[in-house]
Design a protein around this motif. Sequence first.
Motif, PDB file in Angstrom:
ATOM      1  N   PRO A   1       9.526 -36.040  54.376  1.00 50.13           N
ATOM      2  CA  PRO A   1      10.341 -36.314  53.178  1.00 50.13           C
ATOM      3  C   PRO A   1      11.441 -35.282  52.924  1.00 50.13           C
ATOM      4  CG  PRO A   1       8.025 -36.670  52.707  1.00 50.13           C
ATOM      5  CD  PRO A   1       8.086 -36.084  54.080  1.00 50.13           C
ATOM      6  N   ARG A   2      11.113 -33.985  53.064  1.00 51.41           N
ATOM      7  CA  ARG A   2      12.114 -32.952  52.780  1.00 51.41           C
ATOM      8  C   ARG A   2      13.296 -33.052  53.747  1.00 51.41           C
ATOM      9  NH1 ARG A   2      11.493 -28.709  49.726  1.00 51.41           N
ATOM     10  NH2 ARG A   2       9.213 -28.853  49.863  1.00 51.41           N
ATOM     11  N   ALA A   3      12.991 -33.208  55.053  1.00 57.84           N
ATOM     12  CA  ALA A   3      14.054 -33.309  56.057  1.00 57.84           C
ATOM     13  C   ALA A   3      14.862 -34.578  55.847  1.00 57.84           C
ATOM     14  CB  ALA A   3      13.448 -33.289  57.464  1.00 57.84           C
ATOM     15  N   TRP A   4      14.181 -35.673  55.483  1.00 50.42           N
ATOM     16  CA  TRP A   4      14.883 -36.941  55.241  1.00 50.42           C
ATOM     17  C   TRP A   4      15.845 -36.797  54.070  1.00 50.42           C
ATOM     18  CZ3 TRP A   4      15.626 -40.615  51.494  1.00 50.42           C
ATOM     19  CH2 TRP A   4      16.063 -41.875  51.920  1.00 50.42           C
ATOM     20  N   ARG A   5      15.387 -36.174  52.976  1.00 52.11           N
ATOM     21  CA  ARG A   5      16.247 -35.980  51.802  1.00 52.11           C
ATOM     22  C   ARG A   5      17.439 -35.089  52.145  1.00 52.11           C
ATOM     23  NH1 ARG A   5      13.774 -33.534  46.303  1.00 52.11           N
ATOM     24  NH2 ARG A   5      14.101 -35.590  45.333  1.00 52.11           N
TER      25      ARG A   5
ATOM     26  N   THR B   1      -2.153 -37.073  47.254  1.00 52.58           N
ATOM     27  CA  THR B   1      -1.819 -35.743  47.749  1.00 52.58           C
ATOM     28  C   THR B   1      -0.464 -35.768  48.447  1.00 52.58           C
ATOM     29  OG1 THR B   1      -2.840 -36.029  49.933  1.00 52.58           O
ATOM     30  CG2 THR B   1      -4.268 -35.253  48.144  1.00 52.58           C
ATOM     31  N   GLN B   2       0.220 -34.617  48.436  1.00 53.14           N
ATOM     32  CA  GLN B   2       1.514 -34.540  49.098  1.00 53.14           C
ATOM     33  C   GLN B   2       1.353 -34.629  50.611  1.00 53.14           C
ATOM     34  OE1 GLN B   2       4.019 -31.249  47.912  1.00 53.14           O
ATOM     35  NE2 GLN B   2       5.325 -31.442  49.734  1.00 53.14           N
ATOM     36  N   SER B   3       0.235 -34.127  51.152  1.00 56.08           N
ATOM     37  CA  SER B   3       0.027 -34.158  52.606  1.00 56.08           C
ATOM     38  C   SER B   3      -0.108 -35.593  53.111  1.00 56.08           C
ATOM     39  CB  SER B   3      -1.204 -33.337  52.995  1.00 56.08           C
ATOM     40  OG  SER B   3      -2.363 -33.862  52.371  1.00 56.08           O
ATOM     41  N   HIS B   4      -0.834 -36.434  52.363  1.00 56.04           N
ATOM     42  CA  HIS B   4      -0.967 -37.841  52.751  1.00 56.04           C
ATOM     43  C   HIS B   4       0.388 -38.539  52.652  1.00 56.04           C
ATOM     44  CE1 HIS B   4      -2.743 -42.092  51.992  1.00 56.04           C
ATOM     45  NE2 HIS B   4      -2.537 -41.890  53.280  1.00 56.04           N
ATOM     46  N   PHE B   5       1.121 -38.257  51.571  1.00 50.75           N
ATOM     47  CA  PHE B   5       2.458 -38.829  51.398  1.00 50.75           C
ATOM     48  C   PHE B   5       3.365 -38.442  52.564  1.00 50.75           C
ATOM     49  CE2 PHE B   5       6.785 -37.843  49.595  1.00 50.75           C
ATOM     50  CZ  PHE B   5       7.237 -39.147  49.560  1.00 50.75           C
ATOM     51  N   THR B   6       3.318 -37.176  52.958  1.00 49.26           N
ATOM     52  CA  THR B   6       4.180 -36.688  54.040  1.00 49.26           C
ATOM     53  C   THR B   6       3.864 -37.388  55.357  1.00 49.26           C
ATOM     54  OG1 THR B   6       4.457 -34.515  52.997  1.00 49.26           O
ATOM     55  CG2 THR B   6       4.873 -34.657  55.365  1.00 49.26           C
TER      56      THR B   6
ATOM     57  N   LYS C   1       6.514 -39.920  57.172  1.00 52.53           N
ATOM     58  CA  LYS C   1       7.029 -39.610  58.513  1.00 52.53           C
ATOM     59  C   LYS C   1       6.790 -40.765  59.473  1.00 52.53           C
ATOM     60  CE  LYS C   1       7.135 -35.896  61.927  1.00 52.53           C
ATOM     61  NZ  LYS C   1       6.621 -34.560  62.284  1.00 52.53           N
ATOM     62  N   ARG C   2       5.653 -41.452  59.304  1.00 48.53           N
ATOM     63  CA  ARG C   2       5.350 -42.583  60.179  1.00 48.53           C
ATOM     64  C   ARG C   2       6.358 -43.720  59.982  1.00 48.53           C
ATOM     65  NH1 ARG C   2       0.690 -46.242  58.704  1.00 48.53           N
ATOM     66  NH2 ARG C   2      -0.135 -44.314  57.813  1.00 48.53           N
TER      67      ARG C   2
ATOM     68  N   ARG D   1       4.572 -49.639  52.942  1.00 52.63           N
ATOM     69  CA  ARG D   1       6.007 -49.726  53.199  1.00 52.63           C
ATOM     70  C   ARG D   1       6.791 -49.708  51.883  1.00 52.63           C
ATOM     71  NH1 ARG D   1       9.608 -51.916  57.128  1.00 52.63           N
ATOM     72  NH2 ARG D   1       7.857 -52.134  58.560  1.00 52.63           N
ATOM     73  N   ARG D   2       6.342 -50.472  50.904  1.00 53.45           N
ATOM     74  CA  ARG D   2       7.056 -50.518  49.626  1.00 53.45           C
ATOM     75  C   ARG D   2       6.973 -49.175  48.900  1.00 53.45           C
ATOM     76  NH1 ARG D   2      10.637 -51.460  48.280  1.00 53.45           N
ATOM     77  NH2 ARG D   2      10.302 -51.927  46.062  1.00 53.45           N
ATOM     78  N   ARG D   3       5.850 -48.483  49.033  1.00 51.71           N
ATOM     79  CA  ARG D   3       5.746 -47.169  48.405  1.00 51.71           C
ATOM     80  C   ARG D   3       6.729 -46.182  49.033  1.00 51.71           C
ATOM     81  NH1 ARG D   3      -0.848 -47.107  47.392  1.00 51.71           N
ATOM     82  NH2 ARG D   3      -0.678 -47.781  45.210  1.00 51.71           N
ATOM     83  N   ILE D   4       6.867 -46.243  50.332  1.00 53.37           N
ATOM     84  CA  ILE D   4       7.796 -45.341  51.010  1.00 53.37           C
ATOM     85  C   ILE D   4       9.240 -45.720  50.655  1.00 53.37           C
ATOM     86  CG2 ILE D   4       8.656 -44.573  53.247  1.00 53.37           C
ATOM     87  CD1 ILE D   4       5.883 -43.459  52.329  1.00 53.37           C
ATOM     88  N   GLU D   5       9.548 -47.005  50.591  1.00 49.97           N
ATOM     89  CA  GLU D   5      10.899 -47.424  50.207  1.00 49.97           C
ATOM     90  C   GLU D   5      11.230 -46.974  48.783  1.00 49.97           C
ATOM     91  OE1 GLU D   5      11.281 -51.420  53.026  1.00 49.97           O
ATOM     92  OE2 GLU D   5      10.746 -51.619  50.913  1.00 49.97           O
TER      93      GLU D   5
END
Length: 301
Positions: free
Chosen positions: A289-293, A273-278, A282-283, A245-249
């Motif tokens: 991330p792109r749509a959120w930005r 990896t970017q795929s794991h981050f995405t 999203k969860r 959660r803190r990483r996503i924030e």
Amino acid sequence: MHPENIIADEPAWRVPRQTSATASSASSVIATRWRAGSERTLEFGAETAADCHVVKIVLRTMNIRFSVSGRTVQDGVTTPGSVHVTEPALPVRCLFRGPYDVLHLHVPNTLIAECARDMPGHQAPILRSEAVPSKDIVIDWLGRALLEANRVDGSFGQTYADCISMAIVARLLGSANSVGTYERSRQSSKLAPWRLKRAIDYVESRLDEPISLAEVASSAGLTRMHFAAQFRAATGFRPHEYLLRRRIERAQEMLVGTGMSLVDVALSVGFQTQSHFTSVFKRYAGQAPRAWRESRDVQTG
């Protein structure tokens, strides 16, 4: 002209901004947000209006000293999902040691009284807090969903906000009489404040690095087994869940505050990896991330 935000930032701590929505909402919940990214230490005082209760929902990890009627309710680190209810006509003060982000729901007493009509024997419902702020993951998620009201198209935004606000109030009313025993038993097994601060400071300083449960537990001076259980009792989150959660924030702060690429943001908050981050983003955020930005760029553009 830009439309008024349904969830407006407060002009002063716990003071709703006067809009056309607040002027016509004598029997509706008004939701406001109090936030800042400053590292300064600031103190504020207020008094709850005589005709409403104020529900506080913490949206980010903060270091505060919060008091009601001169009694310290919390002093130290508080984490997302921490909930507190201030009853009418009570003076409150809060010392913010660094950044803060809080959602306040101003709940009219008349609305609480109306809920009695749906209760057996018309028993008067109670909206109150225990001696210390409680943790409620459901209210945490509802609060974050409520923030999205500003992005709901047309007149449906207010309806959306009203429904989620009532869901939060209903959950608080429904748990007011049953939560006491559970909370008292949980308080005895939760992580001590000084251990919690050490663990959170350790996580905050290493969001861009791989972190093991053993390392975080060691920073708090406990074994993995004892730490995991006590950390969850204190924060409402498993250690790994809190870390994600803190990483996503932190990633959200970078996405709106810098022009960094998605790959660089992902690496900067500890994803390999970017795929794991995405998938994790999203969860937690409900969007990639792109749509959120892009949605934030449109809102502020």
